[in-house]
Each structure stands twice: as C-alpha cells, then as structure tokens.
Write a protein that holds these residues in place. Structure first.
Motif, mmCIF file in Angstrom:
data_model
loop_
_atom_site.group_PDB
_atom_site.id
_atom_site.type_symbol
_atom_site.label_atom_id
_atom_site.label_comp_id
_atom_site.label_asym_id
_atom_site.label_seq_id
_atom_site.Cartn_x
_atom_site.Cartn_y
_atom_site.Cartn_z
ATOM 1 N N VAL A 107 0.848 -1.191 0.000
ATOM 2 C CA VAL A 107 0.000 0.000 0.000
ATOM 3 C C VAL A 107 0.883 1.239 0.000
ATOM 4 C CG1 VAL A 107 -0.182 0.045 2.521
ATOM 5 C CG2 VAL A 107 -1.971 1.118 1.131
ATOM 6 N N ARG A 108 0.407 2.291 -0.640
ATOM 7 C CA ARG A 108 1.129 3.556 -0.660
ATOM 8 C C ARG A 108 0.121 4.694 -0.545
ATOM 9 N NH1 ARG A 108 3.466 3.957 -6.767
ATOM 10 N NH2 ARG A 108 5.034 5.215 -5.638
ATOM 11 N N LEU A 109 0.575 5.818 -0.013
ATOM 12 C CA LEU A 109 -0.258 7.007 0.051
ATOM 13 C C LEU A 109 -0.079 7.831 -1.218
ATOM 14 C CD1 LEU A 109 0.231 8.276 3.734
ATOM 15 C CD2 LEU A 109 -1.639 6.905 2.798
ATOM 16 N N ALA A 110 -1.115 8.563 -1.580
ATOM 17 C CA ALA A 110 -1.058 9.472 -2.718
ATOM 18 C C ALA A 110 -2.004 10.634 -2.440
ATOM 19 C CB ALA A 110 -1.445 8.772 -4.016
ATOM 20 N N ALA A 111 -1.639 11.808 -2.903
ATOM 21 C CA ALA A 111 -2.509 12.973 -2.730
ATOM 22 C C ALA A 111 -2.010 14.108 -3.599
ATOM 23 C CB ALA A 111 -2.555 13.416 -1.271
ATOM 24 N N ALA A 112 -2.918 15.006 -3.925
ATOM 25 C CA ALA A 112 -2.588 16.273 -4.575
ATOM 26 C C ALA A 112 -3.092 17.380 -3.665
ATOM 27 C CB ALA A 112 -3.259 16.369 -5.942
ATOM 28 N N TYR A 113 -2.404 18.507 -3.678
ATOM 29 C CA TYR A 113 -2.874 19.649 -2.890
ATOM 30 C C TYR A 113 -4.141 20.180 -3.535
ATOM 31 C CZ TYR A 113 -2.934 24.160 -0.528
ATOM 32 O OH TYR A 113 -3.299 25.251 0.214
ATOM 33 N N LYS A 114 -5.207 20.232 -2.758
ATOM 34 C CA LYS A 114 -6.529 20.584 -3.272
ATOM 35 C C LYS A 114 -7.083 21.736 -2.447
ATOM 36 C CE LYS A 114 -10.930 18.187 -4.297
ATOM 37 N NZ LYS A 114 -11.591 16.855 -4.195
ATOM 38 N N ARG A 115 -7.526 22.775 -3.133
ATOM 39 C CA ARG A 115 -8.039 23.949 -2.428
ATOM 40 C C ARG A 115 -9.207 24.549 -3.200
ATOM 41 N NH1 ARG A 115 -6.503 28.225 -5.401
ATOM 42 N NH2 ARG A 115 -4.663 28.016 -6.756
ATOM 43 N N PRO A 116 -10.098 25.265 -2.503
ATOM 44 C CA PRO A 116 -11.196 25.936 -3.206
ATOM 45 C C PRO A 116 -10.649 27.009 -4.139
ATOM 46 C CG PRO A 116 -11.613 25.840 -0.833
ATOM 47 C CD PRO A 116 -10.187 25.423 -1.044
ATOM 48 N N SER A 117 -11.271 27.167 -5.282
ATOM 49 C CA SER A 117 -10.871 28.188 -6.239
ATOM 50 C C SER A 117 -11.157 29.574 -5.662
ATOM 51 C CB SER A 117 -11.622 28.008 -7.559
ATOM 52 O OG SER A 117 -11.454 29.127 -8.400
ATOM 53 N N GLU A 118 -10.211 30.485 -5.844
ATOM 54 C CA GLU A 118 -10.422 31.856 -5.385
ATOM 55 C C GLU A 118 -11.471 32.565 -6.240
ATOM 56 O OE1 GLU A 118 -6.700 33.846 -5.286
ATOM 57 O OE2 GLU A 118 -5.836 32.532 -3.750
ATOM 58 N N ALA A 119 -11.586 32.162 -7.496
ATOM 59 C CA ALA A 119 -12.549 32.788 -8.401
ATOM 60 C C ALA A 119 -13.962 32.262 -8.206
ATOM 61 C CB ALA A 119 -12.113 32.584 -9.849
ATOM 62 N N ASP A 120 -14.066 30.994 -7.794
ATOM 63 C CA ASP A 120 -15.373 30.353 -7.639
ATOM 64 C C ASP A 120 -15.276 29.348 -6.507
ATOM 65 O OD1 ASP A 120 -17.788 29.043 -7.784
ATOM 66 O OD2 ASP A 120 -17.616 28.449 -9.885
ATOM 67 N N SER A 121 -15.831 29.667 -5.357
ATOM 68 C CA SER A 121 -15.696 28.812 -4.169
ATOM 69 C C SER A 121 -16.374 27.459 -4.342
ATOM 70 C CB SER A 121 -16.274 29.522 -2.940
ATOM 71 O OG SER A 121 -17.649 29.831 -3.146
ATOM 72 N N ALA A 122 -17.220 27.318 -5.361
ATOM 73 C CA ALA A 122 -17.875 26.035 -5.604
ATOM 74 C C ALA A 122 -16.974 25.085 -6.397
ATOM 75 C CB ALA A 122 -19.186 26.239 -6.359
ATOM 76 N N ARG A 123 -15.858 25.587 -6.914
ATOM 77 C CA ARG A 123 -14.927 24.772 -7.690
ATOM 78 C C ARG A 123 -13.658 24.530 -6.883
ATOM 79 N NH1 ARG A 123 -15.872 24.413 -13.095
ATOM 80 N NH2 ARG A 123 -13.652 24.188 -13.503
ATOM 81 N N TRP A 124 -12.969 23.436 -7.215
ATOM 82 C CA TRP A 124 -11.742 23.078 -6.520
ATOM 83 C C TRP A 124 -10.572 23.076 -7.497
ATOM 84 C CZ3 TRP A 124 -11.264 21.864 -1.258
ATOM 85 C CH2 TRP A 124 -12.480 21.843 -0.549
ATOM 86 N N VAL A 125 -9.430 23.512 -7.013
ATOM 87 C CA VAL A 125 -8.193 23.484 -7.787
ATOM 88 C C VAL A 125 -7.356 22.319 -7.270
ATOM 89 C CG1 VAL A 125 -6.090 24.725 -8.397
ATOM 90 C CG2 VAL A 125 -8.253 25.980 -8.106
ATOM 91 N N VAL A 126 -6.981 21.411 -8.163
ATOM 92 C CA VAL A 126 -6.219 20.215 -7.787
ATOM 93 C C VAL A 126 -4.856 20.266 -8.461
ATOM 94 C CG1 VAL A 126 -6.169 17.693 -7.771
ATOM 95 C CG2 VAL A 126 -8.359 18.890 -7.604
ATOM 96 N N GLY A 127 -3.791 20.174 -7.676
ATOM 97 C CA GLY A 127 -2.441 20.227 -8.207
ATOM 98 C C GLY A 127 -1.948 18.877 -8.692
ATOM 99 N N ASP A 128 -0.635 18.766 -8.855
ATOM 100 C CA ASP A 128 -0.017 17.504 -9.258
ATOM 101 C C ASP A 128 -0.062 16.506 -8.097
ATOM 102 O OD1 ASP A 128 0.533 18.486 -11.733
ATOM 103 O OD2 ASP A 128 2.645 18.939 -11.317
ATOM 104 N N TYR A 129 0.046 15.233 -8.437
ATOM 105 C CA TYR A 129 -0.019 14.187 -7.415
ATOM 106 C C TYR A 129 1.361 13.823 -6.898
ATOM 107 C CZ TYR A 129 -4.964 13.703 -8.070
ATOM 108 O OH TYR A 129 -6.311 13.984 -8.087
ATOM 109 N N PHE A 130 1.398 13.577 -5.603
ATOM 110 C CA PHE A 130 2.610 13.127 -4.919
ATOM 111 C C PHE A 130 2.343 11.723 -4.379
ATOM 112 C CE2 PHE A 130 2.578 17.727 -4.746
ATOM 113 C CZ PHE A 130 3.867 18.045 -5.146
ATOM 114 N N LEU A 131 3.302 10.830 -4.603
ATOM 115 C CA LEU A 131 3.143 9.435 -4.220
ATOM 116 C C LEU A 131 4.140 9.050 -3.147
ATOM 117 C CD1 LEU A 131 2.808 7.827 -7.775
ATOM 118 C CD2 LEU A 131 0.976 8.677 -6.299
#
Length: 253
Positions: A102-126
C-alpha cells in the motif's frame, strides 16, 4: 514514509460504485476504460472531520476524506485519482493497495479563489510502497483541520523531492531550498511554496532527461555541440532549483 492509523471514530467504510465517480466526474469512454483496467474497488474508508478527530474546521479545509483504492495494476494512472478528486468536494488522501502493498497518494486541493464552488487540484505526490501489515503511526499533531491536511501532505512532497535529488534530506523541514532572499531564508517555506518548488524540480528534471535523450540520438557534431550547451543550461537551472552545487544534482555531460 509512513502509513497512518486513522482514528477509529473516523471509520466510514463505504464502497463507492465506479458509476458514481463517472457521473460526478463527467467521465468519457477512455476514462471509464481506465477505471475498468486499473481499479478493482474504491472504498471511502475514513472521514477526518471536527467530530471524528476533535479538530476545528478551517475556511479551506472543513473535512479530509480518505479513499482506499484496490488497484489491479502496480501503476495507477493519475487520471483515476483526478477523477475521484473531481467527484468529491473535499481534500482527499488516497491509500492505493496492490499485491499486498500500500502507498499514500494525494494532490494539494483547495477551493478556487474565483469560484468557491470549484476546486483546484495540483499535481499528485506518491509515497513509497509499504507492506500492508507495516506499522501505522498516529495522526500528526495539528491545531486544526487545515494544519492536519498540511501535515499529511508534507511527507509526500518531501519524499518526491528527495527521490529527484540524490542525497536530499528526507526530513521535510530539511528539504533543499532554492535561491531564497535573506528575509525568505529566515522563515520556513509554506506548503504551497514547497509544492511549487517540488513541481518545478520535477519539470526541470524531465527537461534535462528530454535534452539528454536528444543528445544521445544526434550524430552530427555541430548539432551535438549546440545540444550540449542547451543541456548545460538546463542542468544549471536544475542546480539552482535544488540549491545543489554544480554536478551534484544531475549527472555530468
């Protein structure tokens, strides 16, 4: 790298049908085929929230969801992770399981500054692959949900940076810093700055590899001279990003 002993109170344990991900992510035929080939099961395994981990929510991080993906292949396409991230309106931490590891994985995810209903997802880190029965550590100490999210991402970001830079420190706080001004050097880099640095190093590493491959294919002397000059410039930029002394971050010509 470590696995976490998710608090018992946060256990959710709900299997998510793939078609639900397709529906919320707007999956096309190619993405659906990718899920069929690479994913056996998706489980919403834990819900890290104020009521389950006793930490206050923040504006950007109200909850953190842990998804466990039982994979059919050892290499899981990032588009699979991105589709799940697109379908779930919370920051996600993935546990990817395959062949007793098993391994962990995640991307930095934050609400969009332009539209709080949308999310900005960065590159994935494993993270590194670990045995399923490897010891698990308690959750990192944090003051609120936002800080917990950062503490969970930090080892993944530092681990990728260390893999790209031979001899890099494994500790997140000791990761190399690139060309800081005196005022910047006096404070630790934020998570967003660390991620930007890691992504820049990754992109520049690929550029060095691309130019090196071109040099290997070229037979004309005058073109090799020009490509060598391009390669030296690319390596210098990589050394600048990593804070390395010339010749330590990348191989020589």
């Amino acid at each position: 790298m470590t696995l976490y002993d998710w608090p018992r109170a946060s256990a959710f344990g709900r299997v998510i049908p793939k078609n639900k991900i397709y529906e919320h992510a707007g999956a096309n035929t190619g993405l659906k085929d990718l899920f069929v080939r690479e994913v056996d099961q998706i489980t919403w395994s834990h819900k890290l929230a104020p009521e389950t981990v006793n930490l206050a929510a923040t504006k950007q991080v109200a909850e953190i969801q842990v998804f466990r993906i039982t994979a059919r292949t050892a290499t899981l396409d990032r588009d699979v992770l991105r589709a799940i991230d697109k379908a779930i309106p919370f920051p996600l931490i993935f546990e990817v399981a395959h062949g007793g590891r098993v391994r962990l994985a995640a991307a930095y995810k934050r609400p969009s500054e332009a539209d709080s209903a949308r999310w900005v997802v960065g590159d994935y880190f494993l993270g590194d692959w670990l045995p399923e029965d490897a010891p698990r550590a308690p959750l990192p100490v944090a003051l609120n949900m936002g800080a917990l999210y950062e503490r969970l991402l930090e080892p993944l970001v530092a681990g990728q940076t260390a893999r790209l830079i031979p001899g890099a420190a494994s500790g997140f706080g000791e990761a190399p810093q690139a060309s800081l001004t005196p005022s910047e050097a006096e404070r630790p880099l934020s998570l967003e700055e660390r991620i930007a640095q890691a992504e820049a190093i990754k992109a520049q590493t690929r550029e060095v590899e691309r130019i090196t491959a071109r040099l290997g294919r070229e037979r004309q002397f005058n073109k090799r001279v020009a490509i060598n000059a391009e390669l030296r410039a690319a390596k210098r930029e990589l050394e600048r990003l990593t804070g390395a002394h010339p010749g330590t971050a990348v191989t020589n010509d």
